[in-house]
Scaffold this motif. Structure first.
Motif, mmCIF file in Angstrom:
data_model
loop_
_atom_site.group_PDB
_atom_site.id
_atom_site.type_symbol
_atom_site.label_atom_id
_atom_site.label_comp_id
_atom_site.label_asym_id
_atom_site.label_seq_id
_atom_site.Cartn_x
_atom_site.Cartn_y
_atom_site.Cartn_z
ATOM 1 N N SER A 1 36.027 34.736 35.901
ATOM 2 C CA SER A 1 35.155 33.619 36.245
ATOM 3 C C SER A 1 34.259 34.005 37.406
ATOM 4 N N HIS B 1 32.394 33.953 40.929
ATOM 5 C CA HIS B 1 32.804 33.477 42.241
ATOM 6 C C HIS B 1 31.827 33.979 43.282
ATOM 7 N N PHE C 1 33.235 29.843 49.178
ATOM 8 C CA PHE C 1 34.560 29.668 48.618
ATOM 9 C C PHE C 1 35.091 28.304 49.007
ATOM 10 N N LYS D 1 40.952 27.242 46.700
ATOM 11 C CA LYS D 1 40.656 28.216 45.655
ATOM 12 C C LYS D 1 41.055 29.619 46.120
ATOM 13 N N ARG D 2 41.257 30.510 45.137
ATOM 14 C CA ARG D 2 41.599 31.887 45.453
ATOM 15 C C ARG D 2 41.117 32.788 44.325
ATOM 16 N N PHE D 3 40.977 34.066 44.625
ATOM 17 C CA PHE D 3 40.705 35.042 43.578
ATOM 18 C C PHE D 3 41.463 36.325 43.902
ATOM 19 N N PHE E 1 41.575 33.592 49.842
ATOM 20 C CA PHE E 1 41.804 32.158 49.649
ATOM 21 C C PHE E 1 41.389 31.439 50.927
#
Length: 286
Positions: free
Chosen positions: A83, A85, A90, A94-96, A121
């Protein structure tokens, strides 16, 4: 004789004057040619095709579209569940997670392969937190594992930082000072463990203070020459072998007004650390 010198000087003067006028006429000719060329229809059309910074459509404050690694991978492999980002915007909660293989070369390691793992995050109303891990194996048979983190609590009340490293790091050294040479190389082999961690509390806006602990442990140290003989390094006559421990508490003072350490748009970062290695905590030297 005087008359000959006078005629030679006059001839030289007029020759220099002629060269000066010739160069001046040539410069005027080139300038005029360029001016006429710029006024030609083809060049006028080319100049009009260049972006006009005075037009209403040009806005230097408008950010240009950027691409990162995730955008490129998503374009090449549209079937992967990646997805979009933007770490600069941010959202809270949310986190990635990013897993990236790496191939590289440095003078200390020669060729290397690595695996980088990064996660980011954000807690509510806090700076961006990040945790990064790195595993490397090099052509010099070095094994390196590192992990770094900076975790911010809600409202930036508390920040936890750490720097952990575990290495098996054989390398060549040439001693200290200005009289070293490449023909007196000394091979060193050792294992290394670093444990740095600290916790800080907000004292005022963007200013934090706290305490921590630092450990540097070297063991299985072996220094030898090409004949596998223990040898001296600089002024250390017995060579370097065995183990070395540096362990002690730290006092930390941090100023950081960046909201995003991964991709800062600006800000100031100052980190001051005072460390006292003591025998009470296992240090070889105080």
């Amino acid at each position: 004789m005087v008359q000959s010198y006078t005629l030679a000087a006059i001839s030289s003067y007029y020759f220099s004057l002629s060269i000066f006028h010739l160069m001046r006429a040539l410069a005027i000719f080139i300038t005029g040619s360029l001016f006429v060329n710029l006024l030609s229809p083809s060049n006028q059309a080319y100049c009009q095709s260049i972006t006009d910074t005075t037009s209403k459509s040009f806005d230097p404050r408008k950010p240009r579209p950027e691409k990162d690694v995730a955008d490129v991978v998503r374009k090449w492999f549209p079937g992967l569940p990646i997805s979009p980002h933007d770490s600069t915007s941010f959202l809270d909660g949310k986190r990635f997670v990013l897993v990236l293989p790496q191939v590289g070369y440095t003078l200390q390691t020669r060729g290397l392969i690595a695996l980088v793992i990064n996660t980011a995050f954000r807690q509510p109303r806090a700076n961006l937190s990040s945790i990064t891990g790195n595993i490397q194996y090099t052509q010099n048979k070095q094994v390196i594992f590192t992990t770094n983190s900076s975790v911010w609590s809600s409202d930036n009340r508390i920040v936890w930082n750490n720097d952990w490293r575990l290495m098996h790091y054989p390398q060549a050294t040439y001693g200290l000072g200005m009289y070293t040479s490449t023909d007196r190389v000394i091979n060193m082999d050792y294992a290394y463990l670093r444990l740095y961690q600290n916790i800080l509390r907000r004292l005022s806006r963007n200013l934090y203070g706290g305490f921590g602990y630092g450990l540097d442990l070297h063991w299985n140290i072996d220094s030898y020459n090409s004949h596998r003989e223990i040898t001296r390094i600089s002024r250390y006559a017995a060579g370097v072998q065995g183990r070395s421990i540096s362990s002690g508490p730290t006092i930390n003072l941090l100023y950081d007004n960046r909201q995003n350490a991964l991709n800062p748009n600006g800000g100031l970062y100052i980190n001051a650390v005072f460390r006292a290695n003591t025998r009470l905590l296992g240090s070889d030297e105080t």
